[in-house]
Design an enzyme around this catalytic site. Structure first.
Site, short mmCIF file in Angstrom:
data_model
loop_
_atom_site.label_atom_id
_atom_site.label_comp_id
_atom_site.label_asym_id
_atom_site.label_seq_id
_atom_site.Cartn_x
_atom_site.Cartn_y
_atom_site.Cartn_z
NE ARG A 87 -0.75 1.15 -16.21
CZ ARG A 87 -1.77 0.99 -15.36
NH1 ARG A 87 -2.51 2.03 -15.00
NH2 ARG A 87 -2.04 -0.19 -14.84
CG ASP A 143 20.40 -8.95 -23.51
OD1 ASP A 143 19.83 -10.04 -23.27
OD2 ASP A 143 19.78 -7.89 -23.73
CB ALA A 201 19.65 -7.09 -17.45
CB THR A 239 8.94 0.35 -13.03
OG1 THR A 239 7.55 0.32 -13.34
CG2 THR A 239 9.15 -0.56 -11.83
NE ARG A 290 -2.18 -6.65 -17.47
CZ ARG A 290 -1.26 -5.98 -18.18
NH1 ARG A 290 -0.92 -6.40 -19.38
NH2 ARG A 290 -0.71 -4.89 -17.70
CG ASN A 338 2.72 2.26 -18.97
OD1 ASN A 338 2.74 2.65 -17.81
ND2 ASN A 338 2.18 1.11 -19.32
CE1 TYR A 348 9.52 -4.88 -13.84
CE2 TYR A 348 7.56 -3.51 -13.74
CZ TYR A 348 8.85 -3.71 -14.16
OH TYR A 348 9.48 -2.74 -14.90
N1 LIG Z 1 8.73 -1.12 -21.20
C1 LIG Z 1 8.27 -0.38 -20.20
O1 LIG Z 1 7.19 0.22 -20.28
C2 LIG Z 1 9.07 -0.24 -18.93
C3 LIG Z 1 8.59 0.59 -17.92
C4 LIG Z 1 9.33 0.73 -16.75
C5 LIG Z 1 10.54 0.07 -16.59
N2 LIG Z 1 11.00 -0.74 -17.58
C6 LIG Z 1 12.29 -1.42 -17.38
O2 LIG Z 1 13.13 -1.16 -18.48
C7 LIG Z 1 14.04 -2.23 -18.68
C8 LIG Z 1 13.99 -2.66 -20.14
O3 LIG Z 1 12.65 -3.06 -20.41
P1 LIG Z 1 12.19 -3.54 -21.86
O4 LIG Z 1 10.76 -3.18 -21.99
O5 LIG Z 1 13.16 -3.09 -22.89
O6 LIG Z 1 12.25 -5.11 -21.64
P2 LIG Z 1 12.98 -6.23 -22.50
O7 LIG Z 1 12.52 -7.54 -21.94
O8 LIG Z 1 12.79 -5.97 -23.95
O9 LIG Z 1 14.51 -5.99 -22.15
C9 LIG Z 1 15.16 -6.59 -21.06
C10 LIG Z 1 16.52 -7.06 -21.54
O10 LIG Z 1 17.25 -7.62 -20.44
C11 LIG Z 1 17.78 -8.87 -20.82
N3 LIG Z 1 17.89 -9.67 -19.57
C12 LIG Z 1 16.88 -10.06 -18.77
N4 LIG Z 1 17.37 -10.75 -17.71
C13 LIG Z 1 18.73 -10.80 -17.85
C14 LIG Z 1 19.79 -11.35 -17.10
N5 LIG Z 1 19.57 -12.04 -15.96
N6 LIG Z 1 21.05 -11.21 -17.54
C15 LIG Z 1 21.31 -10.52 -18.70
N7 LIG Z 1 20.35 -9.97 -19.46
C16 LIG Z 1 19.06 -10.10 -19.04
C17 LIG Z 1 16.79 -9.43 -21.84
O11 LIG Z 1 17.33 -10.43 -22.68
C18 LIG Z 1 16.43 -8.15 -22.61
O12 LIG Z 1 17.35 -7.88 -23.65
C19 LIG Z 1 13.62 -3.32 -17.68
O13 LIG Z 1 14.46 -3.23 -16.55
C20 LIG Z 1 12.20 -2.92 -17.29
O14 LIG Z 1 11.86 -3.36 -16.00
C21 LIG Z 1 10.30 -0.91 -18.75
O1 LIG Z 2 -3.89 -6.45 -24.43
C1 LIG Z 2 -3.83 -5.57 -23.57
C2 LIG Z 2 -2.61 -5.17 -22.98
C3 LIG Z 2 -2.64 -4.19 -22.01
N1 LIG Z 2 -3.80 -3.62 -21.62
C4 LIG Z 2 -3.82 -2.57 -20.61
O2 LIG Z 2 -2.96 -1.53 -21.05
C5 LIG Z 2 -2.31 -0.92 -19.94
C6 LIG Z 2 -0.83 -0.94 -20.14
O3 LIG Z 2 -0.39 -2.30 -20.05
P1 LIG Z 2 1.07 -2.76 -20.47
O4 LIG Z 2 1.11 -4.25 -20.31
O5 LIG Z 2 1.42 -2.18 -21.79
O6 LIG Z 2 1.99 -2.04 -19.40
P2 LIG Z 2 1.95 -2.09 -17.80
O7 LIG Z 2 1.29 -0.82 -17.34
O8 LIG Z 2 1.41 -3.37 -17.28
O9 LIG Z 2 3.50 -2.11 -17.45
C7 LIG Z 2 4.46 -1.32 -18.15
O10 LIG Z 2 4.66 -0.13 -17.47
C8 LIG Z 2 4.95 -0.32 -16.11
C9 LIG Z 2 5.13 1.07 -15.53
O11 LIG Z 2 3.90 1.74 -15.52
C10 LIG Z 2 6.12 -1.28 -15.91
O12 LIG Z 2 7.32 -0.71 -15.66
C11 LIG Z 2 6.26 -2.43 -16.88
O13 LIG Z 2 7.60 -2.88 -17.04
C12 LIG Z 2 5.76 -2.12 -18.22
O14 LIG Z 2 5.53 -3.34 -18.88
C13 LIG Z 2 -2.78 -1.69 -18.69
O15 LIG Z 2 -3.82 -1.00 -18.10
C14 LIG Z 2 -3.29 -3.01 -19.25
O16 LIG Z 2 -4.29 -3.62 -18.48
C15 LIG Z 2 -5.01 -4.00 -22.19
O17 LIG Z 2 -6.07 -3.49 -21.83
N2 LIG Z 2 -4.99 -4.97 -23.15
#
Ligand SMILES: NC(=O)c1ccc[n+]([C@@H]2O[C@H](COP(=O)([O-])OP(=O)(O)OC[C@H]3O[C@@H](n4cnc5c(N)ncnc54)[C@H](O)[C@@H]3O)[C@@H](O)[C@H]2O)c1
Ligand SMILES: O=c1ccn([C@@H]2O[C@H](COP(=O)(O)OP(=O)(O)O[C@H]3O[C@H](CO)[C@H](O)[C@H](O)[C@H]3O)[C@@H](O)[C@H]2O)c(=O)[nH]1
Length: 315
Positions: free
Chosen positions: A206, A16, A59, A102, A267, A155, A126
């Site tokens: 979502r 990481d 990552a 995603t 947004r 999500n 993204y």
């Molecule tokens: N959170 C969600 O709702 C959601 C939904 C769909 C997909 N994802 C995917 O899941 C994965 C993890 O998401 P998260 O929410 O835990 O995000 P996060 O930002 O908390 O985790 C990402 C991690 O990757 C590391 N990283 C980023 N770029 C890097 C690089 N170039 N080299 C090494 N390390 C690197 C960061 O330091 C971090 O620890 C991501 O690939 C994201 O796209 C998340």
């Molecule tokens: O302050 C806020 C934050 C979010 N939202 C809304 O809440 C929903 C969820 O937003 P998030 O930012 O929590 O999540 P996203 O749907 O934008 O994206 C997340 O889910 C995606 C898959 O659906 C992606 O993979 C992405 O990495 C992950 O961040 C969206 O409609 C957004 O507009 C608000 O209304 N107010």
């Protein structure tokens, strides 16, 4: 993921660059390399030292609105990061990878719930970067016999139920943590982005999936690849859609707190609705999410936020 693998007596190595991650979130006895996956030389060094059999690739940069403002960051960190990682894997003859894809790869999907066969037409950089990463793995399979599983998360929310592991982002943009930071009084109110979407109540819908269910799917996907199966893609969600407004209401019930909320403008980059059909994951991987209700998901996140108001405290 590391926590679950350790509990199953698996050996784990973590790479990481700590761009958004936390050193404290990785147990001290786990080999940890502060390396950027785009740094092929440093990454190659990790593969030289460690006996790696399978890779789980989390990552990435993953914030939808940031990708609208700074798309090149996403093609560099995500798309180019994948190319670098695959080159190093192939060089070391490591040919199994589970990848965090995603729902954002589907864009404004024409059918709901979304199946794996629903056309992937992303509407933000993204989502496009993650689609490119899937396609690159597809060609690497044809050319080098690399086997990959894309887990298309919807999500993700929630925390380890004992409250010891949870979400802590340098700049929080995700809905559930923002709602709960408001409940804690760290924010005055939450802004709900847009009430004029093409959904029943006008707010974005979502499909919220618990992080513990998500990591279960990764273990199943690693086993699936270890058994020699072909590359595959799986949607991971509960098939339950909740609007932003319904999420705020569910959080009020789950926490007993007031949680002031107002409506603000849309947004950029947000699709109307993303709901998963996860039949393929259930049938092929044997995946069954244990958390079907957002109340339960929010309650576990609430435990984390109440006990860690400053997150991992490493900044
Ligand atoms: N959170 C969600 O709702 C959601 C939904 C769909 C997909 N994802 C995917 O899941 C994965 C993890 O998401 P998260 O929410 O835990 O995000 P996060 O930002 O908390 O985790 C990402 C991690 O990757 C590391 N990283 C980023 N770029 C890097 C690089 N170039 N080299 C090494 N390390 C690197 C960061 O330091 C971090 O620890 C991501 O690939 C994201 O796209 C998340
Ligand atoms: O302050 C806020 C934050 C979010 N939202 C809304 O809440 C929903 C969820 O937003 P998030 O930012 O929590 O999540 P996203 O749907 O934008 O994206 C997340 O889910 C995606 C898959 O659906 C992606 O993979 C992405 O990495 C992950 O961040 C969206 O409609 C957004 O507009 C608000 O209304 N107010």
């Amino acid at each position: 993921m590391v926590d679950l693998l350790l509990s199953q007596n698996k050996d784990v190595v973590v790479v990481d660059n700590l761009a958004t991650g936390h050193r404290q979130s990785v147990p001290a006895n786990v080999p940890f390399y502060e390396v950027d996956i785009r740094d092929k030389q440093a990454l190659s060094g990790v593969f030289d030292r460690e006996n790696i059999e399978q890779v789980v690739h989390f990552a990435a940069s993953s914030i939808v609105p940031e990708s609208m403002e700074n798309p090149l960051k996403y093609f560099d960190n995500n798309t180019a990061g994948m190319i670098s990682l695959l080159e190093v894997m192939i060089k070391h003859n490591v040919k199994q990878i589970v990848f965090s894809s995603t729902a954002a790869t589907y864009g404004d999907a024409k059918e709901s719930p979304i199946k794996e066969t629903t056309p992937q037409l992303p509407i933000n950089p993204y989502g496009l970067s993650k689609l490119q990463m899937e396609q690159i793995m597809g060609w690497a399979d044809q050319a080098y016999d690399l086997k990959w599983v894309a887990l298309r998360y919807f999500n993700v929310a929630g925390a380890k139920p004992d409250g010891s592991i949870g979400e802590d982002h340098p700049t929080e943009t995700h809905l559930v943590p923002i709602i709960l930071q408001t409940a804690l009084g760290e924010r005055d109110e939450i802004t709900m982005f847009g009430d004029d979407y093409n959904t029943p109540d006008g707010f974005n819908v979502r499909d919220y999936v618990h992080v513990m269910d998500l990591v279960d799917a990764h273990v199943l996907a690693l086993d699936y690849l270890a058994q020699g199966h072909d590359s595959n893609q799986f949607n991971l969600g509960t098939a339950n859609g909740y609007s932003v407004k319904q999420m705020v209401e569910a959080a009020r019930e789950a926490t007993g707190m007031e949680i002031p909320a107002k409506v603000g403008p849309r947004r950029p980059g947000d699709p109307d609705s993303l709901i998963a059909d996860s039949t393929r994951a259930r049938e092929i991987l044997g995946w069954a999410p244990k958390y079907e209700s957002v109340q339960e998901i929010i309650k576990t996140a609430w435990t984390w936020h109440q006990t860690h108001p400053e997150g991992y405290q490493d900044r």
